[in-house]
Design a protein around this motif. Structure first.
Motif, PDB file in Angstrom:
ATOM      1  N   GLY A 327      27.203  36.974  29.506  1.00 46.53           N
ATOM      2  CA  GLY A 327      25.880  37.565  29.353  1.00 46.53           C
ATOM      3  C   GLY A 327      25.837  38.999  29.820  1.00 46.53           C
ATOM      4  N   GLY A 328      26.561  39.296  30.900  1.00 46.83           N
ATOM      5  CA  GLY A 328      26.638  40.674  31.377  1.00 46.83           C
ATOM      6  C   GLY A 328      27.458  41.541  30.445  1.00 46.83           C
ATOM      7  N   TYR A 329      28.575  41.001  29.948  1.00 44.10           N
ATOM      8  CA  TYR A 329      29.469  41.734  29.048  1.00 44.10           C
ATOM      9  C   TYR A 329      28.776  42.062  27.724  1.00 44.10           C
ATOM     10  CZ  TYR A 329      33.516  42.574  26.001  1.00 44.10           C
ATOM     11  OH  TYR A 329      34.409  43.109  25.107  1.00 44.10           O
ATOM     12  N   SER A 330      27.970  41.102  27.237  1.00 40.64           N
ATOM     13  CA  SER A 330      27.345  41.267  25.919  1.00 40.64           C
ATOM     14  C   SER A 330      25.987  41.962  25.986  1.00 40.64           C
ATOM     15  CB  SER A 330      27.160  39.891  25.260  1.00 40.64           C
ATOM     16  OG  SER A 330      26.250  39.099  26.012  1.00 40.64           O
ATOM     17  N   GLY A 331      25.451  42.161  27.186  1.00 37.00           N
ATOM     18  CA  GLY A 331      24.151  42.792  27.323  1.00 37.00           C
ATOM     19  C   GLY A 331      22.985  41.820  27.343  1.00 37.00           C
ATOM     20  N   MET A 332      23.254  40.525  27.258  1.00 35.30           N
ATOM     21  CA  MET A 332      22.178  39.535  27.248  1.00 35.30           C
ATOM     22  C   MET A 332      21.387  39.542  28.557  1.00 35.30           C
ATOM     23  SD  MET A 332      22.326  35.351  26.921  1.00 35.30           S
ATOM     24  CE  MET A 332      22.818  35.150  28.661  1.00 35.30           C
ATOM     25  N   ASN A 333      22.106  39.619  29.676  1.00 32.19           N
ATOM     26  CA  ASN A 333      21.432  39.555  30.975  1.00 32.19           C
ATOM     27  C   ASN A 333      20.431  40.691  31.154  1.00 32.19           C
ATOM     28  OD1 ASN A 333      23.082  37.371  31.500  1.00 32.19           O
ATOM     29  ND2 ASN A 333      24.520  38.512  32.766  1.00 32.19           N
ATOM     30  N   GLN A 334      20.843  41.891  30.801  1.00 31.17           N
ATOM     31  CA  GLN A 334      19.968  43.046  30.950  1.00 31.17           C
ATOM     32  C   GLN A 334      18.742  42.916  30.051  1.00 31.17           C
ATOM     33  OE1 GLN A 334      23.205  42.920  30.485  1.00 31.17           O
ATOM     34  NE2 GLN A 334      24.325  44.648  31.393  1.00 31.17           N
ATOM     35  N   TRP A 335      18.949  42.381  28.858  1.00 29.01           N
ATOM     36  CA  TRP A 335      17.829  42.216  27.925  1.00 29.01           C
ATOM     37  C   TRP A 335      16.833  41.179  28.439  1.00 29.01           C
ATOM     38  CZ3 TRP A 335      16.042  38.146  24.825  1.00 29.01           C
ATOM     39  CH2 TRP A 335      15.079  38.499  23.879  1.00 29.01           C
ATOM     40  N   ILE A 336      17.338  40.050  28.958  1.00 31.52           N
ATOM     41  CA  ILE A 336      16.455  39.018  29.512  1.00 31.52           C
ATOM     42  C   ILE A 336      15.627  39.588  30.656  1.00 31.52           C
ATOM     43  CG2 ILE A 336      16.413  36.855  30.834  1.00 31.52           C
ATOM     44  CD1 ILE A 336      18.755  35.894  29.175  1.00 31.52           C
ATOM     45  N   ALA A 337      16.295  40.352  31.525  1.00 28.39           N
ATOM     46  CA  ALA A 337      15.581  40.952  32.655  1.00 28.39           C
ATOM     47  C   ALA A 337      14.472  41.874  32.167  1.00 28.39           C
ATOM     48  CB  ALA A 337      16.554  41.710  33.544  1.00 28.39           C
ATOM     49  N   SER A 338      14.741  42.634  31.098  1.00 31.06           N
ATOM     50  CA  SER A 338      13.727  43.567  30.582  1.00 31.06           C
ATOM     51  C   SER A 338      12.549  42.850  29.949  1.00 31.06           C
ATOM     52  CB  SER A 338      14.366  44.515  29.554  1.00 31.06           C
ATOM     53  OG  SER A 338      14.718  43.801  28.369  1.00 31.06           O
ATOM     54  N   VAL A 339      12.773  41.614  29.484  1.00 30.52           N
ATOM     55  CA  VAL A 339      11.714  40.859  28.805  1.00 30.52           C
ATOM     56  C   VAL A 339      10.841  40.084  29.782  1.00 30.52           C
ATOM     57  CG1 VAL A 339      11.251  38.945  27.208  1.00 30.52           C
ATOM     58  CG2 VAL A 339      12.943  40.687  26.619  1.00 30.52           C
ATOM     59  N   ILE A 340      11.463  39.414  30.764  1.00 29.08           N
ATOM     60  CA  ILE A 340      10.700  38.500  31.624  1.00 29.08           C
ATOM     61  C   ILE A 340      10.304  39.108  32.964  1.00 29.08           C
ATOM     62  CG2 ILE A 340      11.848  36.503  30.598  1.00 29.08           C
ATOM     63  CD1 ILE A 340      13.485  36.225  33.167  1.00 29.08           C
ATOM     64  N   LEU A 341      10.839  40.271  33.314  1.00 28.42           N
ATOM     65  CA  LEU A 341      10.567  40.851  34.631  1.00 28.42           C
ATOM     66  C   LEU A 341       9.810  42.161  34.503  1.00 28.42           C
ATOM     67  CD1 LEU A 341      14.095  40.246  36.207  1.00 28.42           C
ATOM     68  CD2 LEU A 341      12.011  38.944  36.683  1.00 28.42           C
TER      69      LEU A 341
END
Length: 460
Positions: A327-341
Motif C-alpha cells: 500500500g505504501g509502495y503503490s500509493g494506496m496508503n497516502q490516498w486513503i489517509a487523504s480521503v478519511i482523515l
C-alpha cells in the motif's frame, strides 16, 4: 444468510474487486494503488465472511499483488527476509516445548493452588497469570488453552453452574488479549506486526518501556470491568487437595521441564539485552528452539512439534503486512489517509490520539480482522502522523491497542473467537457482547493514558 455466508462473501468480494479494479482511477491514486485497494478489500471481505481458511485467502492476495503487477515479489514477501517472521516461528516452537514438557501446566497449577480462594480471585488469576506465562509462551492462544485446561478442573471441582463457568472461560481468553500487550514476545504475531507497520526497530526492553505499563493497565481495566459485569451466582468452594493431588502425580520437575526452563531464561536474558548485543529477538527465538531440539542440550522438541507452526497464520501475517508495505509502495496508503482523515494532522497529542482511536475502532467494527485493519489503517496513519512530526511508533501502537483489546462480537478478536463454545472457554456471543460493550470506554481510557505515558518516557 448463515447457510450461504461463504458463498455470499465470495461473490461480494469478487464484486468489490471488479468494481474497484475497472472503475476510473480516482484523482490522486495511481493505477497500482487502485489495484492494491481492490485486492485488499476483496481479501478483507473474504476473511470477514470466512470464505476460506485465512491462510488460503492470504495466498490468493499475495499472488494477486505479484501477478497484478502491483509490486515486485521482494516487496510483497519482504516479511520472509525479516527476523520478525522467525520470532513468530520460534514462538510457536517454544510454546510447544513448554506444553509438551509439562512446565506450563505445573506453573498454572501452583498459581491456582495459591490464589484460587474465591470466584473473584479466580477471575483475577485468569487475567494476570497470563503475564507470567507470556515470559514462557510467546503466543496467546497456547497460553489460553493451557490455562483453560487448569480452569476447567477448577470449574469441575468447585461445581460451578454454566453461567459462572462461562465467565471464567471468557476471563481466560479475554485476559490473553490484554496481557499480551506487556511484552514484545507476549503476542509474537500482533506485536510483531505493530512494530513492522511502524517501519521502526524496537528492542525487547524498548517495547516493555513503551507498552509494559499500558499493558498492565489494560489488564486491570479489563479485569475490573469483568468483575463488575459478571457477578457470581453461587458460593465458590474449591477443594485444593485435588489440585495438590495433580501436582503430586506430576512428581518433581523432570529433566525436560528443567531444560526448557533453563533455555527460556537464557532467551529472556538475551531478549532483554538485545540493545547491547544487537541480536534480534527473532534470531534468539529460533536459536533457543533449535537448542531445545538437540540431544543432551535440549531434546524437548521432536520432529512432530514442527506441526505446531501454523503455516496459515504465517501467510496471513505475511499478507496483512504486505497490505501495508504494498500500500505504501503503490500509493494506496497516502490516498486513503487523504480521503478519511483531516487535511492536517492535529497538533494536540490527545486530539490526535482520539482521532486514531475513533477511525481505527470504526473500521475494525466493519472489517473485523485485527491484522487486516492494522494492514490498512496503520500504514496510512503512520504516513499521516509523520507529516506532523509524530514518531511513527505512536500511531502504530495506538492502532495496535485498539484492534488488540477491543471487540463487540467474537469475530472482532481472534483471542475471543478461538474460545467460543464448549471446546474452548464455554462462553457464547451473549457473554462476549456483554463484556465488549463497556470495554469500548476502557479502550479510549487506555489510549489516552498511553499518550500521557509516552510523553513521560520520551516517545512523544
Amino acid at each position: 444468510m448463515g447457510k450461504y455466508k461463504r458463498e455470499i462473501g465470495f461473490v461480494l468480494g469478487l464484486i468489490l474487486l471488479l468494481i474497484i479494479w475497472f472503475m476510473p482511477t480516482p484523482a490522486g491514486l495511481k493505477v497500482e494503488g487502485q489495484r492494491c485497494l481492490a485486492l485488499s478489500l476483496m481479501a478483507v471481505c473474504w476473511w470477514a465472511f470466512g470464505v476460506a481458511q485465512s491462510g488460503f485467502v492470504a495466498l490468493i492476495l499475495l499472488l494477486g499483488f505479484v501477478l497484478g503487477k502491483v509490486a515486485p515479489p521482494e516487496k510483497v514477501f519482504s516479511l520472509w527476509t525479516s527476523p520478525l517472521i522467525y520470532l513468530v516461528i520460534g514462538g510457536y516452537l517454544i510454546a510447544a516445548a513448554v506444553q509438551t514438557s509439562g512446565l506450563g501446566r505445573r506453573i498454572a497449577l501452583n498459581f491456582i493452588l495459591r490464589f484460587a480462594n474465591s470466584y473473584t480471585n479466580v477471575i483475577i488469576s485468569a487475567y494476570f497469570i497470563g503475564v507470567l506465562l507470556s515470559l514462557l509462551i510467546p503466543h496467546p492462544f497456547p497460553r489460553a488453552f493451557l490455562l483453560m485446561s487448569v480452569m476447567a478442573f477448577v470449574i469441575k471441582e468447585a461445581k460451578l453452574p454454566p453461567k459462572d463457568a462461562a465467565s471464567i472461560g471468557l476471563a481466560v481468553f479475554a485476559g490473553s488479549a490484554a496481557n499480551s500487550m506487556v511484552l514484545l514476545t507476549g503476542d509474537s504475531i500482533l506485536n510483531v506486526a505493530a512494530v513492522g507497520f511502524s517501519g521502526q526497530t524496537l528492542s525487547w526492553l524498548g517495547w516493555l518501556l513503551y507498552m509494559g505499563i499500558p499493558g498492565i493497565l489494560a489488564t486491570i481495566v479489563m479485569c475490573i470491568t469483568h468483575l463488575l459485569v459478571f457477578k457470581p451466582s453461587t458460593t465458590f468452594e474449591l477443594e485444593k487437595d485435588k489440585i495438590k493431588e495433580q501436582l503430586r502425580a506430576m512428581g518433581p520437575m523432570n529433566i525436560n521441564e528443567k531444560r526448557t526452563l533453563f533455555w527460556i531464561i537464557v532467551a529472556i536474558c538475551l531478549w532483554a539485552t538485545d540493545s547491547l548485543h544487537h541480536i534480534h529477538p527473532g534470531w534468539v527465538a529460533m536459536g533457543i528452539a533449535g537448542i531445545l531440539s538437540l540431544p543432551r542440550l535440549g531434546d524437548v522438541l521432536k520432529p512432530a512439534d514442527w506441526g505446531q507452526v501454523n503455516m496459515g497464520v504465517l501467510f496471513f501475517l505475511t499478507s496483512a503486512l504486505a497490505i501495508g508495505t504494498v500500500g505504501g509502495y503503490s500509493g494506496m496508503n497516502q490516498w486513503i489517509a487523504s480521503v478519511i482523515l483531516p487535511a492536517h494532522p492535529p497538533t494536540n497529542p490527545f486530539v490526535f490520539g482520539l482521532l486514531v482511536v475513533v477511525v481505527t475502532i470504526a473500521i475494525h467494527m466493519i472489517l473485523g480482522s485485527a491484522l487486516a485493519v492494522m494492514g490498512i489503517v496503520a500504514p496510512a496513519l503512520v504516513g499521516y502522523a509523520v507529516t506532523a512530526g509524530w514518531n511513527p511508533l505512536v500511531p502504530a501502537l495506538l492502532v495496535y491497542t485498539c484492534v488488540g483489546i477491543h471487540w463487540i462480537l467474537p469475530f472482532h478478536l481472534m483471542n475471543i473467537l478461538v474460545g467460543v463454545g464448549e471446546a474452548g472457554g464455554g462462553y457464547g456471543d451473549a457473554e462476549v457482547v456483554r463484556l465488549g460493550l463497556p470495554l469500548t470506554v476502557g479502550v479510549i481510557i487506555i489510549a489516552m493514558f498511553e499518550i500521557v505515558w509516552w510523553q513521560i518516557v520520551g516517545l512523544m
